[in-house]
Scaffold this motif. Structure first.
Motif, PDB file in Angstrom:
ATOM      1  N   TYR A 116      15.602  36.341 105.039  1.00 38.93           N
ATOM      2  CA  TYR A 116      14.720  37.069 105.275  1.00 38.93           C
ATOM      3  C   TYR A 116      13.257  36.468 106.072  1.00 38.93           C
ATOM      4  CZ  TYR A 116      16.487  41.122 102.738  1.00 38.93           C
ATOM      5  OH  TYR A 116      17.222  42.333 102.180  1.00 38.93           O
ATOM      6  N   ARG A 117      13.311  35.375 105.716  1.00 37.13           N
ATOM      7  CA  ARG A 117      12.219  34.603 106.427  1.00 37.13           C
ATOM      8  C   ARG A 117      12.631  34.430 107.904  1.00 37.13           C
ATOM      9  NH1 ARG A 117      12.366  29.859 108.137  1.00 37.13           N
ATOM     10  NH2 ARG A 117      14.116  29.153 106.909  1.00 37.13           N
ATOM     11  N   VAL A 118      13.716  34.101 108.300  1.00 37.35           N
ATOM     12  CA  VAL A 118      14.119  33.975 109.884  1.00 37.35           C
ATOM     13  C   VAL A 118      14.115  35.448 110.280  1.00 37.35           C
ATOM     14  CG1 VAL A 118      15.990  33.838 111.174  1.00 37.35           C
ATOM     15  CG2 VAL A 118      15.693  32.261 109.297  1.00 37.35           C
ATOM     16  N   ALA A 119      14.296  36.452 109.693  1.00 41.18           N
ATOM     17  CA  ALA A 119      14.018  37.837 110.378  1.00 41.18           C
ATOM     18  C   ALA A 119      12.588  38.005 110.506  1.00 41.18           C
ATOM     19  CB  ALA A 119      14.764  38.755 109.432  1.00 41.18           C
ATOM     20  N   ALA A 120      11.801  37.832 109.477  1.00 43.86           N
ATOM     21  CA  ALA A 120      10.387  37.898 110.022  1.00 43.86           C
ATOM     22  C   ALA A 120       9.706  37.126 110.870  1.00 43.86           C
ATOM     23  CB  ALA A 120       9.453  37.573 108.405  1.00 43.86           C
ATOM     24  N   GLU A 121      10.237  35.703 111.371  1.00 45.70           N
ATOM     25  CA  GLU A 121      10.129  34.849 112.076  1.00 45.70           C
ATOM     26  C   GLU A 121      10.356  35.564 113.628  1.00 45.70           C
ATOM     27  OE1 GLU A 121      11.503  30.830 111.095  1.00 45.70           O
ATOM     28  OE2 GLU A 121       9.798  30.639 109.655  1.00 45.70           O
ATOM     29  N   THR A 122      11.574  36.027 113.467  1.00 51.99           N
ATOM     30  CA  THR A 122      12.133  36.710 114.847  1.00 51.99           C
ATOM     31  C   THR A 122      11.300  37.965 115.333  1.00 51.99           C
ATOM     32  OG1 THR A 122      14.164  35.937 114.105  1.00 51.99           O
ATOM     33  CG2 THR A 122      14.216  37.842 115.812  1.00 51.99           C
ATOM     34  N   VAL A 123      10.869  38.708 114.461  1.00 49.27           N
ATOM     35  CA  VAL A 123       9.806  39.697 114.719  1.00 49.27           C
ATOM     36  C   VAL A 123       8.503  39.064 115.479  1.00 49.27           C
ATOM     37  CG1 VAL A 123       8.284  41.669 113.769  1.00 49.27           C
ATOM     38  CG2 VAL A 123      11.004  41.382 113.161  1.00 49.27           C
ATOM     39  N   ILE A 124       8.247  38.163 114.518  1.00 50.15           N
ATOM     40  CA  ILE A 124       6.755  37.472 115.194  1.00 50.15           C
ATOM     41  C   ILE A 124       7.052  36.716 116.489  1.00 50.15           C
ATOM     42  CG2 ILE A 124       5.044  35.690 115.022  1.00 50.15           C
ATOM     43  CD1 ILE A 124       5.694  36.217 111.666  1.00 50.15           C
ATOM     44  N   ARG A 125       8.134  36.115 116.686  1.00 54.07           N
ATOM     45  CA  ARG A 125       8.438  35.417 117.827  1.00 54.07           C
ATOM     46  C   ARG A 125       8.850  36.545 119.131  1.00 54.07           C
ATOM     47  NH1 ARG A 125      11.973  32.847 116.143  1.00 54.07           N
ATOM     48  NH2 ARG A 125      11.346  30.856 115.941  1.00 54.07           N
ATOM     49  N   ASP A 126       9.465  37.470 118.772  1.00 57.07           N
ATOM     50  CA  ASP A 126       9.658  38.561 119.830  1.00 57.07           C
ATOM     51  C   ASP A 126       8.403  39.280 120.487  1.00 57.07           C
ATOM     52  OD1 ASP A 126      12.284  37.940 119.645  1.00 57.07           O
ATOM     53  OD2 ASP A 126      12.775  39.730 118.524  1.00 57.07           O
ATOM     54  N   PHE A 127       7.569  39.375 119.277  1.00 54.76           N
ATOM     55  CA  PHE A 127       6.178  39.962 119.659  1.00 54.76           C
ATOM     56  C   PHE A 127       5.257  39.282 120.743  1.00 54.76           C
ATOM     57  CE2 PHE A 127       1.489  40.061 118.592  1.00 54.76           C
ATOM     58  CZ  PHE A 127       1.165  41.180 119.305  1.00 54.76           C
ATOM     59  N   ILE A 128       5.348  37.878 120.111  1.00 58.24           N
ATOM     60  CA  ILE A 128       4.676  36.729 121.115  1.00 58.24           C
ATOM     61  C   ILE A 128       5.401  36.874 122.408  1.00 58.24           C
ATOM     62  CG2 ILE A 128       3.872  34.499 121.497  1.00 58.24           C
ATOM     63  CD1 ILE A 128       3.881  34.406 118.168  1.00 58.24           C
ATOM     64  N   ALA A 129       6.354  36.762 122.511  1.00 56.47           N
ATOM     65  CA  ALA A 129       7.470  36.505 123.511  1.00 56.47           C
ATOM     66  C   ALA A 129       7.187  37.518 124.846  1.00 56.47           C
ATOM     67  CB  ALA A 129       8.800  36.203 123.622  1.00 56.47           C
ATOM     68  N   ALA A 130       6.946  38.707 124.116  1.00 56.53           N
ATOM     69  CA  ALA A 130       6.706  39.989 125.038  1.00 56.53           C
ATOM     70  C   ALA A 130       5.521  39.884 125.838  1.00 56.53           C
ATOM     71  CB  ALA A 130       6.852  41.234 124.349  1.00 56.53           C
ATOM     72  N   ARG A 131       4.564  39.044 125.437  1.00 52.85           N
ATOM     73  CA  ARG A 131       3.333  38.819 126.076  1.00 52.85           C
ATOM     74  C   ARG A 131       3.090  37.561 126.616  1.00 52.85           C
ATOM     75  NH1 ARG A 131       0.568  42.501 122.657  1.00 52.85           N
ATOM     76  NH2 ARG A 131      -1.464  42.391 123.731  1.00 52.85           N
ATOM     77  N   VAL A 132       3.308  36.502 126.050  1.00 59.56           N
ATOM     78  CA  VAL A 132       3.286  35.232 126.419  1.00 59.56           C
ATOM     79  C   VAL A 132       4.315  34.380 125.864  1.00 59.56           C
ATOM     80  CG1 VAL A 132       0.639  34.950 126.306  1.00 59.56           C
ATOM     81  CG2 VAL A 132       1.614  34.927 124.259  1.00 59.56           C
ATOM     82  N   PRO A 133       5.199  34.507 126.924  1.00 59.73           N
ATOM     83  CA  PRO A 133       6.678  33.830 126.586  1.00 59.73           C
ATOM     84  C   PRO A 133       6.631  32.288 126.468  1.00 59.73           C
ATOM     85  CG  PRO A 133       6.449  34.860 128.761  1.00 59.73           C
ATOM     86  CD  PRO A 133       5.385  35.369 127.948  1.00 59.73           C
ATOM     87  N   GLU A 134       5.657  31.547 127.248  1.00 59.13           N
ATOM     88  CA  GLU A 134       5.680  30.291 127.055  1.00 59.13           C
ATOM     89  C   GLU A 134       4.927  29.735 125.615  1.00 59.13           C
ATOM     90  OE1 GLU A 134       1.814  31.862 128.826  1.00 59.13           O
ATOM     91  OE2 GLU A 134       3.760  32.135 129.019  1.00 59.13           O
ATOM     92  N   GLU A 135       4.409  30.573 125.073  1.00 58.17           N
ATOM     93  CA  GLU A 135       3.868  29.963 123.771  1.00 58.17           C
ATOM     94  C   GLU A 135       4.496  30.704 122.578  1.00 58.17           C
ATOM     95  OE1 GLU A 135       1.443  27.820 123.378  1.00 58.17           O
ATOM     96  OE2 GLU A 135       0.762  27.892 125.367  1.00 58.17           O
ATOM     97  N   ALA A 136       5.674  31.273 122.700  1.00 58.04           N
ATOM     98  CA  ALA A 136       6.310  32.180 121.707  1.00 58.04           C
ATOM     99  C   ALA A 136       6.809  31.072 120.644  1.00 58.04           C
ATOM    100  CB  ALA A 136       7.498  32.856 122.089  1.00 58.04           C
TER     101      ALA A 136
END
Length: 196
Positions: A132-152
């Protein structure tokens, strides 16, 4: 013509399984996975250990059901906070502040059930919580990567670390104001990172 209705063998369950999972969630959240024994859960549910095992298989099986319930009803609503129509820094700051509020909401069950469960001694429980922790981190990472991929990657690690710290400090007795102060400071760091 008569229809014979067959009844399940054995005594009928004396408890509602959904209510039992809710009760177990309170126990696990308040004490932590390792500190709650089968006898504690059985007593709280008003059943004996054999009935517990018949209903849930084992403690880790019940914990998996608790995590499912928590994700559906009690976890931080990531999709509501990480919105594509708002700046990334603003969304991440809102996420951290919501985490602070969420983790301090119930002093008797402070912190995050998932984050704290990912430290469990039982490998099955730890693995379930980590998923569940990894799934939440994936949602956060995907959100950031869609806008600022170099900082995801870096920002996801930072946000996850801050959330784990907020959870631990909530369990250590830090109140809402202290947790919010930390969350806001972290939000400022995110904003500076994205500006610089």
């Amino acid at each position: 013509m008569t229809t014979k209705i067959s009844r399940p063998r054995g005594r009928p369950r004396r408890f509602d399984a959904d209510q039992a999972v809710a009760t177990a969630q309170k126990l696990f959240h308040a004490r932590g996975y390792d500190a709650v024994g089968v006898a504690d859960v059985a007593e709280a549910l008003g059943i004996n250990p054999p009935s517990f095992y018949a209903a849930f298989g084992n403690k880790a099986g019940l914990y998996t059901r608790v995590l499912e319930r928590y994700a559906a009803t009690g976890a931080i609503p990531l999709q509501d906070l990480l919105r594509p129509d708002r700046p990334v820094a603003e969304c991440l700051a809102a996420l951290l502040e919501q985490a602070a509020r969420h983790y301090a909401a119930d002093p008797g069950a402070a912190g995050c059930l998932v984050i704290e469960g990912s430290r469990a001694n039982d490998p099955d429980a730890r693995q379930a919580a980590c998923a569940y922790r990894v799934a939440a981190e994936t949602v956060i990472r995907d959100f950031i990567a869609a806008r600022v991929p170099e900082e995801a990657e870096r920002l996801t690690d930072f946000v996850g670390t801050v959330m784990a710290g907020l959870s631990a400090q909530a369990r250590n007795g830090h109140g809402l104001e202290r947790l919010l102060a930390t969350a806001r400071l972290a939000g400022q760091a995110v904003a500076q990172t994205l500006v610089g």
